[in-house]
Write a protein that holds these residues in place. Structure first.
Motif, PDB file in Angstrom:
ATOM      1  N   SER A 107       0.832  -1.206   0.000  1.00  0.00           N
ATOM      2  CA  SER A 107       0.000   0.000   0.000  1.00  0.00           C
ATOM      3  C   SER A 107       0.870   1.261   0.000  1.00  0.00           C
ATOM      4  CB  SER A 107      -0.929  -0.001   1.219  1.00  0.00           C
ATOM      5  OG  SER A 107      -1.761  -1.141   1.229  1.00  0.00           O
ATOM      6  N   ALA A 108       1.948   1.231   0.792  1.00  0.00           N
ATOM      7  CA  ALA A 108       2.850   2.370   0.844  1.00  0.00           C
ATOM      8  C   ALA A 108       3.547   2.585  -0.502  1.00  0.00           C
ATOM      9  CB  ALA A 108       3.885   2.170   1.949  1.00  0.00           C
ATOM     10  N   ALA A 109       3.946   1.482  -1.135  1.00  0.00           N
ATOM     11  CA  ALA A 109       4.625   1.585  -2.428  1.00  0.00           C
ATOM     12  C   ALA A 109       3.692   2.162  -3.495  1.00  0.00           C
ATOM     13  CB  ALA A 109       5.145   0.218  -2.850  1.00  0.00           C
ATOM     14  N   LEU A 110       2.433   1.739  -3.487  1.00  0.00           N
ATOM     15  CA  LEU A 110       1.476   2.260  -4.455  1.00  0.00           C
ATOM     16  C   LEU A 110       1.203   3.742  -4.210  1.00  0.00           C
ATOM     17  CD1 LEU A 110      -1.113  -0.671  -4.673  1.00  0.00           C
ATOM     18  CD2 LEU A 110       0.508   0.069  -6.433  1.00  0.00           C
ATOM     19  N   ALA A 111       1.068   4.123  -2.941  1.00  0.00           N
ATOM     20  CA  ALA A 111       0.842   5.529  -2.620  1.00  0.00           C
ATOM     21  C   ALA A 111       2.033   6.384  -3.056  1.00  0.00           C
ATOM     22  CB  ALA A 111       0.595   5.688  -1.117  1.00  0.00           C
ATOM     23  N   TRP A 112       3.238   5.848  -2.899  1.00  0.00           N
ATOM     24  CA  TRP A 112       4.453   6.541  -3.340  1.00  0.00           C
ATOM     25  C   TRP A 112       4.459   6.667  -4.864  1.00  0.00           C
ATOM     26  CZ3 TRP A 112       9.577   6.694  -0.482  1.00  0.00           C
ATOM     27  CH2 TRP A 112      10.591   7.239  -1.266  1.00  0.00           C
ATOM     28  N   TYR A 113       4.198   5.549  -5.562  1.00  0.00           N
ATOM     29  CA  TYR A 113       4.273   5.527  -7.019  1.00  0.00           C
ATOM     30  C   TYR A 113       3.225   6.449  -7.642  1.00  0.00           C
ATOM     31  CZ  TYR A 113       4.063   3.768 -11.798  1.00  0.00           C
ATOM     32  OH  TYR A 113       4.057   3.673 -13.166  1.00  0.00           O
ATOM     33  N   VAL A 157      -3.652  -1.422   5.151  1.00  0.00           N
ATOM     34  CA  VAL A 157      -3.860  -0.668   3.912  1.00  0.00           C
ATOM     35  C   VAL A 157      -3.922   0.834   4.202  1.00  0.00           C
ATOM     36  CG1 VAL A 157      -5.470  -0.217   2.031  1.00  0.00           C
ATOM     37  CG2 VAL A 157      -5.004  -2.566   2.729  1.00  0.00           C
ATOM     38  N   SER A 158      -4.704   1.215   5.203  1.00  0.00           N
ATOM     39  CA  SER A 158      -4.887   2.633   5.511  1.00  0.00           C
ATOM     40  C   SER A 158      -3.585   3.288   5.935  1.00  0.00           C
ATOM     41  CB  SER A 158      -5.940   2.786   6.619  1.00  0.00           C
ATOM     42  OG  SER A 158      -7.173   2.231   6.217  1.00  0.00           O
ATOM     43  N   TYR A 159      -2.894   2.673   6.877  1.00  0.00           N
ATOM     44  CA  TYR A 159      -1.643   3.260   7.349  1.00  0.00           C
ATOM     45  C   TYR A 159      -0.555   3.159   6.288  1.00  0.00           C
ATOM     46  CZ  TYR A 159      -1.288   5.387  11.905  1.00  0.00           C
ATOM     47  OH  TYR A 159      -1.322   6.290  12.927  1.00  0.00           O
ATOM     48  N   GLY A 160      -0.633   2.132   5.439  1.00  0.00           N
ATOM     49  CA  GLY A 160       0.334   2.022   4.356  1.00  0.00           C
ATOM     50  C   GLY A 160       0.257   3.208   3.417  1.00  0.00           C
ATOM     51  N   VAL A 161      -0.957   3.642   3.086  1.00  0.00           N
ATOM     52  CA  VAL A 161      -1.134   4.817   2.225  1.00  0.00           C
ATOM     53  C   VAL A 161      -0.526   6.055   2.881  1.00  0.00           C
ATOM     54  CG1 VAL A 161      -2.847   6.377   1.223  1.00  0.00           C
ATOM     55  CG2 VAL A 161      -3.184   3.897   1.087  1.00  0.00           C
ATOM     56  N   ALA A 162      -0.820   6.254   4.158  1.00  0.00           N
ATOM     57  CA  ALA A 162      -0.289   7.420   4.866  1.00  0.00           C
ATOM     58  C   ALA A 162       1.236   7.386   4.943  1.00  0.00           C
ATOM     59  CB  ALA A 162      -0.895   7.495   6.267  1.00  0.00           C
ATOM     60  N   ILE A 163       1.796   6.226   5.236  1.00  0.00           N
ATOM     61  CA  ILE A 163       3.248   6.098   5.347  1.00  0.00           C
ATOM     62  C   ILE A 163       3.915   6.311   3.984  1.00  0.00           C
ATOM     63  CG2 ILE A 163       5.107   4.430   5.757  1.00  0.00           C
ATOM     64  CD1 ILE A 163       3.453   3.345   8.061  1.00  0.00           C
ATOM     65  N   GLY A 164       3.278   5.816   2.917  1.00  0.00           N
ATOM     66  CA  GLY A 164       3.832   6.007   1.581  1.00  0.00           C
ATOM     67  C   GLY A 164       3.920   7.477   1.208  1.00  0.00           C
ATOM     68  N   VAL A 165       2.870   8.233   1.487  1.00  0.00           N
ATOM     69  CA  VAL A 165       2.867   9.668   1.184  1.00  0.00           C
ATOM     70  C   VAL A 165       3.898  10.397   2.040  1.00  0.00           C
ATOM     71  CG1 VAL A 165       1.483  11.780   1.278  1.00  0.00           C
ATOM     72  CG2 VAL A 165       0.471   9.659   0.423  1.00  0.00           C
ATOM     73  N   LEU A 166       3.931  10.081   3.333  1.00  0.00           N
ATOM     74  CA  LEU A 166       4.877  10.745   4.235  1.00  0.00           C
ATOM     75  C   LEU A 166       6.319  10.426   3.842  1.00  0.00           C
ATOM     76  CD1 LEU A 166       5.096  12.470   6.819  1.00  0.00           C
ATOM     77  CD2 LEU A 166       5.142  10.350   8.125  1.00  0.00           C
ATOM     78  N   SER A 167       6.586   9.181   3.518  1.00  0.00           N
ATOM     79  CA  SER A 167       7.939   8.787   3.118  1.00  0.00           C
ATOM     80  C   SER A 167       8.355   9.507   1.839  1.00  0.00           C
ATOM     81  CB  SER A 167       8.004   7.269   2.908  1.00  0.00           C
ATOM     82  OG  SER A 167       7.707   6.580   4.106  1.00  0.00           O
ATOM     83  N   VAL A 169      14.713   7.517   3.194  1.00  0.00           N
ATOM     84  CA  VAL A 169      13.784   6.424   3.446  1.00  0.00           C
ATOM     85  C   VAL A 169      14.529   5.099   3.544  1.00  0.00           C
ATOM     86  CG1 VAL A 169      11.873   5.101   2.462  1.00  0.00           C
ATOM     87  CG2 VAL A 169      11.812   7.597   2.430  1.00  0.00           C
ATOM     88  N   LEU A 170      15.493   4.884   2.647  1.00  0.00           N
ATOM     89  CA  LEU A 170      16.291   3.658   2.702  1.00  0.00           C
ATOM     90  C   LEU A 170      17.041   3.574   4.026  1.00  0.00           C
ATOM     91  CD1 LEU A 170      17.394   1.112   1.386  1.00  0.00           C
ATOM     92  CD2 LEU A 170      19.170   2.521   0.305  1.00  0.00           C
ATOM     93  N   LEU A 210       8.649   5.323  11.720  1.00  0.00           N
ATOM     94  CA  LEU A 210       8.330   6.748  11.686  1.00  0.00           C
ATOM     95  C   LEU A 210       9.250   7.565  12.590  1.00  0.00           C
ATOM     96  CD1 LEU A 210       4.411   6.645  11.635  1.00  0.00           C
ATOM     97  CD2 LEU A 210       5.968   7.117   9.733  1.00  0.00           C
ATOM     98  N   GLU A 211       9.584   7.005  13.759  1.00  0.00           N
ATOM     99  CA  GLU A 211      10.461   7.743  14.670  1.00  0.00           C
ATOM    100  C   GLU A 211      11.899   7.781  14.148  1.00  0.00           C
ATOM    101  OE1 GLU A 211       9.700   9.598  17.142  1.00  0.00           O
ATOM    102  OE2 GLU A 211       7.576   9.121  16.910  1.00  0.00           O
ATOM    103  N   ILE A 212      12.370   6.687  13.555  1.00  0.00           N
ATOM    104  CA  ILE A 212      13.719   6.677  12.987  1.00  0.00           C
ATOM    105  C   ILE A 212      13.792   7.620  11.791  1.00  0.00           C
ATOM    106  CG2 ILE A 212      15.406   5.243  11.766  1.00  0.00           C
ATOM    107  CD1 ILE A 212      14.580   2.924  13.582  1.00  0.00           C
ATOM    108  N   LEU A 213      12.733   7.634  10.979  1.00  0.00           N
ATOM    109  CA  LEU A 213      12.684   8.540   9.830  1.00  0.00           C
ATOM    110  C   LEU A 213      12.773   9.990  10.285  1.00  0.00           C
ATOM    111  CD1 LEU A 213      12.215   8.744   6.722  1.00  0.00           C
ATOM    112  CD2 LEU A 213       9.766   8.900   7.225  1.00  0.00           C
ATOM    113  N   ARG A 214      12.035  10.338  11.310  1.00  0.00           N
ATOM    114  CA  ARG A 214      12.075  11.713  11.816  1.00  0.00           C
ATOM    115  C   ARG A 214      13.446  12.050  12.394  1.00  0.00           C
ATOM    116  NH1 ARG A 214       8.633  15.705  13.742  1.00  0.00           N
ATOM    117  NH2 ARG A 214       6.779  14.504  13.171  1.00  0.00           N
TER     118      ARG A 214
END
Length: 261
Positions: free
Chosen positions: A65-71, A109-119, A130-131, A248-252
């Motif tokens: 879900s995150a990958a699709l939101a990113w793409y 699915v829901s959080y995956g979309v949010a994480i994809g956009v944020l990432s 992100v990597l 999310l905390e490591i990303l920040r």
């Protein structure tokens, strides 16, 4: 002429022959009475493999879900509602201890979309962050698992109470900081690129590792207690929730030292 066969020695009211087998003895009756009643086979108990499989399904759904939101480069117009839906589903699963796969995968699915956009937003500011966050999350997970597997540290009931209290305190501090941000730039500095922000982020990362320790302990205790197989969904949800927190905390935290904006 009536049959003399002892097996069909009686006739029913309709004239049909009725079954009249040999009368059981007192000892046979006593054995029949003492025999356990029939019980249907119990549900299959949970195993480590069940948790691993459900964990891959739950986390895999989130990653896809995150990958699709990113793409698709979805904006906050869709990501914000998705995060709210994911939060609601997560609270339902947590408080009701639900093992419903639809609720748990819906959260992914829901959080995956949010994480994809944020990432995607973080990565646009600093390419490669992100990597680094993904690798950091994997290292934190592996290190925490090693600490638990090698019995270097095992959670106790007192430790579990401490983690729950600390998490409630952290959420309360973030809420206060958000309210303060309505009046002061950056609020009280808990989420800013500053020494207090660094310390708070490190504390949140450690808290995520503590949650993983509790997850590992809960899985082990569930397997030992022979809980039904369906609870593997709940265990997988707990692991996914802790990994999302960590990522999310490591990303920040990494963004504090790589973002030049």
């Amino acid at each position: 002429m009536e049959s003399k066969n002892p097996i069909f020695s009686r006739r029913g009211a309709t004239g049909q022959q009725a079954w009249a087998g040999p009368t059981p003895s007192v000892q046979q009756l006593d054995q029949m009475y003492a025999a356990p009643s029939y019980a249907p086979p119990g549900a299959r108990t949970m195993t480590i493999d069940d948790v691993v499989v459900r964990g891959f399904m739950t986390l895999g759904t989130l990653v896809v879900s995150a990958a699709l939101a990113w793409y698709l480069d979805l904006g906050w117009g869709l990501a914000a509602p998705a995060m709210i839906v994911g939060l609601i589903l997560g609270l339902i699963v947590s408080f009701k201890q639900s093992t419903n796969p639809a609720l748990i995968l819906g959260y992914s699915v829901s959080y995956g979309v949010a994480i994809g956009v944020l990432s995607h937003m973080y990565n646009e500011a600093t390419d490669g962050i992100v990597l680094q966050a993904v690798l950091g999350t994997m290292v934190a997970f592996g290190g925490t698992l090693a600490v638990y597997a090698l019995r270097i540290f095992r959670p106790t009931p007192k430790f579990a109470k401490f983690v729950v209290a600390a998490s409630l305190g952290a959420v309360g501090l973030m809420l206060v900081n958000w309210i303060g941000g309505l009046f002061l730039p950056g609020g009280f500095g808990l989420r800013t690129d500053s020494p207090i922000g660094w310390i708070f982020s490190i504390g949140m990362i450690l808290l995520g590792c503590f949650f993983l320790l509790l997850d590992f302990s809960e899985i082990e205790q569930g397997v030992r207690a022979g809980v039904p197989e369906r609870y593997s969904w709940l265990m997988a949800f707990g692991l996914t929730l802790s990994l999302v927190w960590l990522y999310l905390e490591i990303l920040r935290f990494i963004s504090y030292f790589t973002n030049n904006d």
